[in-house]
Write a protein that holds these residues in place. Structure first.
Motif, mmCIF file in Angstrom:
data_model
loop_
_atom_site.group_PDB
_atom_site.id
_atom_site.type_symbol
_atom_site.label_atom_id
_atom_site.label_comp_id
_atom_site.label_asym_id
_atom_site.label_seq_id
_atom_site.Cartn_x
_atom_site.Cartn_y
_atom_site.Cartn_z
ATOM 1 N N PRO A 78 0.728 -1.058 0.069
ATOM 2 C CA PRO A 78 0.197 -0.101 0.070
ATOM 3 C C PRO A 78 0.925 1.361 0.177
ATOM 4 N N LEU A 79 0.510 2.390 -0.666
ATOM 5 C CA LEU A 79 0.839 3.608 -0.631
ATOM 6 C C LEU A 79 2.124 3.686 -1.717
ATOM 7 N N ILE A 80 3.093 2.786 -1.749
ATOM 8 C CA ILE A 80 4.345 2.612 -2.592
ATOM 9 C C ILE A 80 4.253 1.980 -3.744
ATOM 10 N N GLY A 81 3.158 0.976 -3.883
ATOM 11 C CA GLY A 81 3.139 0.217 -5.005
ATOM 12 C C GLY A 81 3.881 -1.089 -5.062
ATOM 13 N N GLY A 95 14.319 -2.593 4.425
ATOM 14 C CA GLY A 95 15.261 -1.042 4.272
ATOM 15 C C GLY A 95 14.591 -0.338 3.146
ATOM 16 N N SER A 96 14.356 -1.433 2.101
ATOM 17 C CA SER A 96 13.444 -0.842 1.031
ATOM 18 C C SER A 96 12.290 -0.235 0.949
ATOM 19 N N ILE A 97 11.423 -1.190 1.802
ATOM 20 C CA ILE A 97 10.078 -0.420 2.157
ATOM 21 C C ILE A 97 10.104 0.822 2.961
ATOM 22 N N ALA A 98 10.894 0.701 3.786
ATOM 23 C CA ALA A 98 11.190 1.841 4.906
ATOM 24 C C ALA A 98 11.633 2.998 4.137
ATOM 25 N N SER A 99 12.702 2.965 3.246
ATOM 26 C CA SER A 99 13.119 4.255 2.548
ATOM 27 C C SER A 99 11.896 4.856 1.623
ATOM 28 N N GLN A 103 9.457 8.558 1.716
ATOM 29 C CA GLN A 103 9.519 9.804 0.691
ATOM 30 C C GLN A 103 8.061 10.369 0.608
ATOM 31 N N GLY A 104 7.558 10.902 1.711
ATOM 32 C CA GLY A 104 6.489 11.619 1.639
ATOM 33 C C GLY A 104 5.236 11.095 2.451
ATOM 34 N N TYR A 105 5.253 9.755 2.939
ATOM 35 C CA TYR A 105 4.264 9.000 3.688
ATOM 36 C C TYR A 105 4.418 8.987 5.225
#
Length: 194
Positions: A78-81, A95-99, A103-105
């Protein structure tokens, strides 16, 4: 008396024997498991299609859920696709999900991921019930064969052929039945010769 016809006949027989030996060698040859097979069992677990993950985002119940790695190697978050998961370790995916969430969420997302269900192993050949079976960490080829109904009366009980993806490359090698298998492996039990 000439030996020329005798030499030609002998040459034909030698050639026929050499061809027969080459053909038999091709039938009995195999590739033992390369060193990378054993090394892969000692490496951190790498995600691939079919793995189901439990991803938690601290204090974000709408983002905490189970996600399955699709055939393309992504999870839909969700949110980041789409997030690339294939070949990633769990810490790298976290780490990938967190970064991407930063970015704006979310200001400082705390993401944890764990395996909810591993991709299956496949057992084929001379076993009671060939098919797809659930993987358990530490599983050996012998464990997988037992789950698949054990060896048939014709099954080779000394060694098996294992097909495994290592660094994106699919490799098959022969290994003893007590070897550790990984999620996604295909274990093939050959027919014994006698």
């Amino acid at each position: 008396m000439s030996f020329a016809p005798f030499k030609r006949v002998m040459a034909k027989h030698v050639l026929a024997l050499a061809l027969a030996a080459t053909a038999l060698a091709g039938c009995t040859s195999y590739a033992p498991a390369p060193k990378s097979f054993q090394q892969a069992t000692m490496q951190p677990y790498r995600l691939d299609s079919g793995d189901r993950l439990r991803v938690s985002v601290f204090e974000q119940p709408g983002l905490t859920n189970t996600y399955t790695v699709d055939q393309a190697g992504y999870i839909a978050f969700p949110l980041i696709g789409q997030v690339a998961a294939r070949g990633q370790t769990l810490p790298a995916l976290e780490g990938s999900i967190a970064s991407r969430l930063k970015q704006g969420y979310l200001r400082d997302p705390d993401v944890t991921a764990e395996i909810d269900r591993y991709r299956p192993v496949f057992v084929m050949g001379e076993v009671g019930r060939p098919g797809q079976y659930s993987y358990v960490p530490g599983m050996t080829a012998q464990n997988a064969i037992a789950i698949a109904g054990g060896f048939t009366s014709r099954g080779n009980q000394r060694d098996v052929d294992v097909t495994r993806k290592i660094n994106g490359q699919v490799i098959t090698g022969r290994t003893v039945i007590s070897s550790t298998v990984l999620a996604g492996d295909t274990i093939y039990v050959r027919e014994r010769l006698f």
